[in-house]
Design a protein around this motif. Structure first.
Motif, PDB file in Angstrom:
ATOM      1  N   ASP A  52       5.831 -15.176 -30.376  1.00 13.80           N
ATOM      2  CA  ASP A  52       6.641 -15.197 -29.159  1.00 13.80           C
ATOM      3  C   ASP A  52       6.786 -13.846 -28.473  1.00 13.80           C
ATOM      4  OD1 ASP A  52       7.121 -17.917 -29.551  1.00 13.80           O
ATOM      5  OD2 ASP A  52       8.857 -17.495 -30.824  1.00 13.80           O
ATOM      6  N   GLY A  53       6.607 -12.758 -29.189  1.00 13.55           N
ATOM      7  CA  GLY A  53       6.795 -11.429 -28.617  1.00 13.55           C
ATOM      8  C   GLY A  53       5.479 -10.807 -28.184  1.00 13.55           C
ATOM      9  N   HIS A  54       5.557  -9.572 -27.777  1.00 12.39           N
ATOM     10  CA  HIS A  54       4.383  -8.797 -27.365  1.00 12.39           C
ATOM     11  C   HIS A  54       4.562  -7.366 -27.816  1.00 12.39           C
ATOM     12  CE1 HIS A  54       2.960 -11.944 -24.646  1.00 12.39           C
ATOM     13  NE2 HIS A  54       4.191 -12.041 -24.190  1.00 12.39           N
ATOM     14  N   VAL A  55       3.459  -6.691 -28.041  1.00 14.92           N
ATOM     15  CA  VAL A  55       3.497  -5.247 -28.193  1.00 14.92           C
ATOM     16  C   VAL A  55       3.577  -4.690 -26.781  1.00 14.92           C
ATOM     17  CG1 VAL A  55       2.223  -3.194 -28.922  1.00 14.92           C
ATOM     18  CG2 VAL A  55       2.175  -5.272 -30.335  1.00 14.92           C
ATOM     19  N   LEU A  56       4.535  -3.809 -26.562  1.00 15.64           N
ATOM     20  CA  LEU A  56       4.749  -3.185 -25.260  1.00 15.64           C
ATOM     21  C   LEU A  56       4.548  -1.688 -25.443  1.00 15.64           C
ATOM     22  CD1 LEU A  56       5.779  -3.609 -22.329  1.00 15.64           C
ATOM     23  CD2 LEU A  56       8.094  -3.400 -23.226  1.00 15.64           C
ATOM     24  N   ILE A  57       3.738  -1.096 -24.576  1.00 18.65           N
ATOM     25  CA  ILE A  57       3.445   0.333 -24.694  1.00 18.65           C
ATOM     26  C   ILE A  57       3.852   1.012 -23.399  1.00 18.65           C
ATOM     27  CG2 ILE A  57       1.641   2.066 -25.010  1.00 18.65           C
ATOM     28  CD1 ILE A  57       0.078  -0.173 -26.551  1.00 18.65           C
ATOM     29  N   VAL A  58       4.655   2.069 -23.521  1.00 14.44           N
ATOM     30  CA  VAL A  58       5.057   2.870 -22.374  1.00 14.44           C
ATOM     31  C   VAL A  58       4.335   4.208 -22.501  1.00 14.44           C
ATOM     32  CG1 VAL A  58       6.957   3.853 -21.057  1.00 14.44           C
ATOM     33  CG2 VAL A  58       7.321   1.758 -22.389  1.00 14.44           C
ATOM     34  N   ALA A  59       3.531   4.533 -21.493  1.00 16.51           N
ATOM     35  CA  ALA A  59       2.704   5.741 -21.556  1.00 16.51           C
ATOM     36  C   ALA A  59       2.478   6.294 -20.157  1.00 16.51           C
ATOM     37  CB  ALA A  59       1.361   5.414 -22.211  1.00 16.51           C
ATOM     38  N   GLY A  60       1.971   7.490 -20.115  1.00 12.87           N
ATOM     39  CA  GLY A  60       1.605   8.092 -18.842  1.00 12.87           C
ATOM     40  C   GLY A  60       0.313   7.493 -18.320  1.00 12.87           C
ATOM     41  N   VAL A  61       0.209   7.415 -17.018  1.00 17.20           N
ATOM     42  CA  VAL A  61      -0.982   6.839 -16.387  1.00 17.20           C
ATOM     43  C   VAL A  61      -2.246   7.613 -16.791  1.00 17.20           C
ATOM     44  CG1 VAL A  61      -0.814   8.130 -14.200  1.00 17.20           C
ATOM     45  CG2 VAL A  61      -1.815   5.830 -14.228  1.00 17.20           C
ATOM     46  N   SER A  62      -2.095   8.890 -17.075  1.00 16.98           N
ATOM     47  CA  SER A  62      -3.273   9.683 -17.473  1.00 16.98           C
ATOM     48  C   SER A  62      -3.824   9.247 -18.832  1.00 16.98           C
ATOM     49  CB  SER A  62      -2.924  11.176 -17.502  1.00 16.98           C
ATOM     50  OG  SER A  62      -1.958  11.434 -18.506  1.00 16.98           O
ATOM     51  N   HIS A  63      -3.035   8.529 -19.614  1.00 12.84           N
ATOM     52  CA  HIS A  63      -3.491   8.091 -20.934  1.00 12.84           C
ATOM     53  C   HIS A  63      -4.142   6.714 -20.922  1.00 12.84           C
ATOM     54  CE1 HIS A  63      -0.096  10.896 -22.379  1.00 12.84           C
ATOM     55  NE2 HIS A  63      -1.211  11.558 -22.255  1.00 12.84           N
ATOM     56  N   LEU A  64      -4.243   6.107 -19.749  1.00 12.15           N
ATOM     57  CA  LEU A  64      -4.774   4.749 -19.664  1.00 12.15           C
ATOM     58  C   LEU A  64      -6.168   4.599 -20.289  1.00 12.15           C
ATOM     59  CD1 LEU A  64      -4.395   1.837 -18.814  1.00 12.15           C
ATOM     60  CD2 LEU A  64      -5.207   2.462 -16.524  1.00 12.15           C
ATOM     61  N   PRO A  65      -7.129   5.489 -20.018  1.00 15.88           N
ATOM     62  CA  PRO A  65      -8.449   5.305 -20.654  1.00 15.88           C
ATOM     63  C   PRO A  65      -8.387   5.301 -22.184  1.00 15.88           C
ATOM     64  CG  PRO A  65      -8.598   6.869 -18.839  1.00 15.88           C
ATOM     65  CD  PRO A  65      -7.136   6.615 -19.068  1.00 15.88           C
ATOM     66  N   ALA A  66      -7.624   6.214 -22.759  1.00 12.27           N
ATOM     67  CA  ALA A  66      -7.510   6.265 -24.226  1.00 12.27           C
ATOM     68  C   ALA A  66      -6.810   5.023 -24.752  1.00 12.27           C
ATOM     69  CB  ALA A  66      -6.761   7.520 -24.662  1.00 12.27           C
ATOM     70  N   LEU A  67      -5.765   4.568 -24.056  1.00 16.69           N
ATOM     71  CA  LEU A  67      -5.058   3.353 -24.473  1.00 16.69           C
ATOM     72  C   LEU A  67      -5.991   2.150 -24.473  1.00 16.69           C
ATOM     73  CD1 LEU A  67      -1.772   3.825 -22.432  1.00 16.69           C
ATOM     74  CD2 LEU A  67      -1.965   3.857 -24.929  1.00 16.69           C
ATOM     75  N   ARG A  69      -9.261   2.017 -24.570  1.00 14.18           N
ATOM     76  CA  ARG A  69     -10.333   2.155 -25.551  1.00 14.18           C
ATOM     77  C   ARG A  69      -9.810   1.850 -26.960  1.00 14.18           C
ATOM     78  NH1 ARG A  69     -11.721   6.624 -23.851  1.00 14.18           N
ATOM     79  NH2 ARG A  69     -10.451   7.941 -25.175  1.00 14.18           N
ATOM     80  N   GLN A  70      -8.694   2.439 -27.312  1.00 19.42           N
ATOM     81  CA  GLN A  70      -8.193   2.262 -28.672  1.00 19.42           C
ATOM     82  C   GLN A  70      -7.642   0.852 -28.898  1.00 19.42           C
ATOM     83  OE1 GLN A  70      -6.159   5.465 -30.583  1.00 19.42           O
ATOM     84  NE2 GLN A  70      -7.516   6.999 -29.698  1.00 19.42           N
ATOM     85  N   LEU A  71      -7.008   0.262 -27.896  1.00 17.29           N
ATOM     86  CA  LEU A  71      -6.532  -1.116 -28.040  1.00 17.29           C
ATOM     87  C   LEU A  71      -7.706  -2.086 -28.153  1.00 17.29           C
ATOM     88  CD1 LEU A  71      -3.527  -1.112 -25.566  1.00 17.29           C
ATOM     89  CD2 LEU A  71      -3.408  -1.450 -28.052  1.00 17.29           C
ATOM     90  N   ALA A  72      -8.754  -1.860 -27.365  1.00 19.67           N
ATOM     91  CA  ALA A  72      -9.934  -2.733 -27.430  1.00 19.67           C
ATOM     92  C   ALA A  72     -10.577  -2.657 -28.815  1.00 19.67           C
ATOM     93  CB  ALA A  72     -10.938  -2.353 -26.351  1.00 19.67           C
ATOM     94  N   ASP A  73     -10.654  -1.449 -29.365  1.00 20.13           N
ATOM     95  CA  ASP A  73     -11.223  -1.289 -30.705  1.00 20.13           C
ATOM     96  C   ASP A  73     -10.404  -2.053 -31.748  1.00 20.13           C
ATOM     97  OD1 ASP A  73     -13.156   0.360 -29.626  1.00 20.13           O
ATOM     98  OD2 ASP A  73     -12.256   2.229 -30.354  1.00 20.13           O
ATOM     99  N   LEU A  74      -9.088  -2.113 -31.552  1.00 24.33           N
ATOM    100  CA  LEU A  74      -8.213  -2.807 -32.495  1.00 24.33           C
ATOM    101  C   LEU A  74      -8.183  -4.313 -32.263  1.00 24.33           C
ATOM    102  CD1 LEU A  74      -5.158  -0.373 -32.473  1.00 24.33           C
ATOM    103  CD2 LEU A  74      -6.697  -0.809 -34.395  1.00 24.33           C
ATOM    104  N   GLY A  75      -8.465  -4.734 -31.035  1.00 26.82           N
ATOM    105  CA  GLY A  75      -8.376  -6.150 -30.698  1.00 26.82           C
ATOM    106  C   GLY A  75      -6.944  -6.648 -30.635  1.00 26.82           C
ATOM    107  N   VAL A  76      -6.017  -5.756 -30.312  1.00 27.49           N
ATOM    108  CA  VAL A  76      -4.599  -6.121 -30.233  1.00 27.49           C
ATOM    109  C   VAL A  76      -4.200  -6.196 -28.767  1.00 27.49           C
ATOM    110  CG1 VAL A  76      -2.235  -5.371 -30.754  1.00 27.49           C
ATOM    111  CG2 VAL A  76      -4.047  -5.067 -32.454  1.00 27.49           C
ATOM    112  N   PRO A  77      -3.704  -7.352 -28.321  1.00 24.08           N
ATOM    113  CA  PRO A  77      -3.231  -7.438 -26.937  1.00 24.08           C
ATOM    114  C   PRO A  77      -1.902  -6.691 -26.794  1.00 24.08           C
ATOM    115  CG  PRO A  77      -2.829  -9.507 -28.070  1.00 24.08           C
ATOM    116  CD  PRO A  77      -3.579  -8.625 -29.031  1.00 24.08           C
ATOM    117  N   ALA A  78      -1.715  -6.061 -25.658  1.00 24.86           N
ATOM    118  CA  ALA A  78      -0.481  -5.318 -25.418  1.00 24.86           C
ATOM    119  C   ALA A  78      -0.186  -5.293 -23.930  1.00 24.86           C
ATOM    120  CB  ALA A  78      -0.608  -3.896 -25.951  1.00 24.86           C
ATOM    121  N   VAL A  79       1.076  -5.174 -23.610  1.00 24.40           N
ATOM    122  CA  VAL A  79       1.525  -4.969 -22.241  1.00 24.40           C
ATOM    123  C   VAL A  79       1.671  -3.466 -22.056  1.00 24.40           C
ATOM    124  CG1 VAL A  79       3.420  -5.331 -20.614  1.00 24.40           C
ATOM    125  CG2 VAL A  79       2.734  -7.173 -22.176  1.00 24.40           C
ATOM    126  N   LEU A  80       1.070  -2.936 -20.997  1.00 27.51           N
ATOM    127  CA  LEU A  80       1.140  -1.501 -20.721  1.00 27.51           C
ATOM    128  C   LEU A  80       2.066  -1.247 -19.541  1.00 27.51           C
ATOM    129  CD1 LEU A  80      -2.653  -0.576 -20.978  1.00 27.51           C
ATOM    130  CD2 LEU A  80      -0.914  -0.448 -22.761  1.00 27.51           C
TER     131      LEU A  80
END
Length: 190
Positions: A52-67, A69-80
């Motif tokens: 029922d929940g979600h992983v929620l990530i709060v980050a700077g827009v400059s970190h979007l490429p790293a986020l 890439r690393q989320l895709a490698d993990l296969g974990v869906p998240a709300v950014l």
């Protein structure tokens, strides 16, 4: 009530310079010989979201490429939730709380740092699950860490008792002698 692990993923990349930089702060570095601290954090908290929940990530827009890439490698869906400009933890937490309130007013959120090394993921999840149970009773919960040494680098919590107890006081960074006394009195790192 759905559980939402909220990963606070800010950072200016200044603490471990030159290894970390503004575009690649320490949470995206492999500092422990396996994977980045961010990946470890996602793996550690994602199971708590459940169906029922979600992983929620709060980050700077400059970190979007790293986020991404690393989320895709993990296969974990998240709300950014992306901040156009870093404003420290308080505004990031407020943004996450506002997002949750608009979508799931009964949500329980656990705010965690993206750059902590926590080797016992199972014990950490158990502590967050217990904290979530208390939060479902309309409580705000904070986790204190048993100090390993007196440190003027941390704030401290004076619990009103053992276990899941009310907080008697939050106190800011003391000098080393005061920290040593507080540890003897049962204070925890905040």
């Amino acid at each position: 009530m759905a559980f939402y692990p909220v990963i606070m993923c800010g950072g200016a990349g200044t603490r471990l310079w030159p290894a970390s930089r503004a575009a690649r702060p320490k949470q995206f570095l492999d500092l422990t010989g396996g994977e980045s601290l961010f990946r470890q954090t996602v793996r550690r908290v994602a199971p708590l979201a459940g169906a029922d929940g979600h992983v929620l990530i709060v980050a700077g827009v400059s970190h979007l490429p790293a986020l991404r890439r690393q989320l895709a490698d993990l296969g974990v869906p998240a709300v950014l939730l992306l901040e156009p400009k870093a404003r420290d933890s308080g505004p990031a937490m407020a943004a996450a709380a506002a997002w949750l309130a608009a979508r799931d007013p009964d949500a329980v959120a656990a705010f965690v740092a993206s750059d902590h090394h926590i080797p016992d993921a199972e014990a950490f999840r158990a502590a967050l699950a217990e904290a979530g149970d208390h939060a479902r009773q309309d409580r705000i919960v904070t986790l204190g860490v048993q100090p390993t040494e007196p440190s003027p680098a941390y704030g401290y919590i004076r619990p009103a008792g053992p276990g899941a107890a009310p907080v008697a006081a939050f106190v800011e960074k003391p000098d080393r002698d005061t920290a040593a006394r507080w540890i003897g009195e049962g204070y925890l790192w905040n």
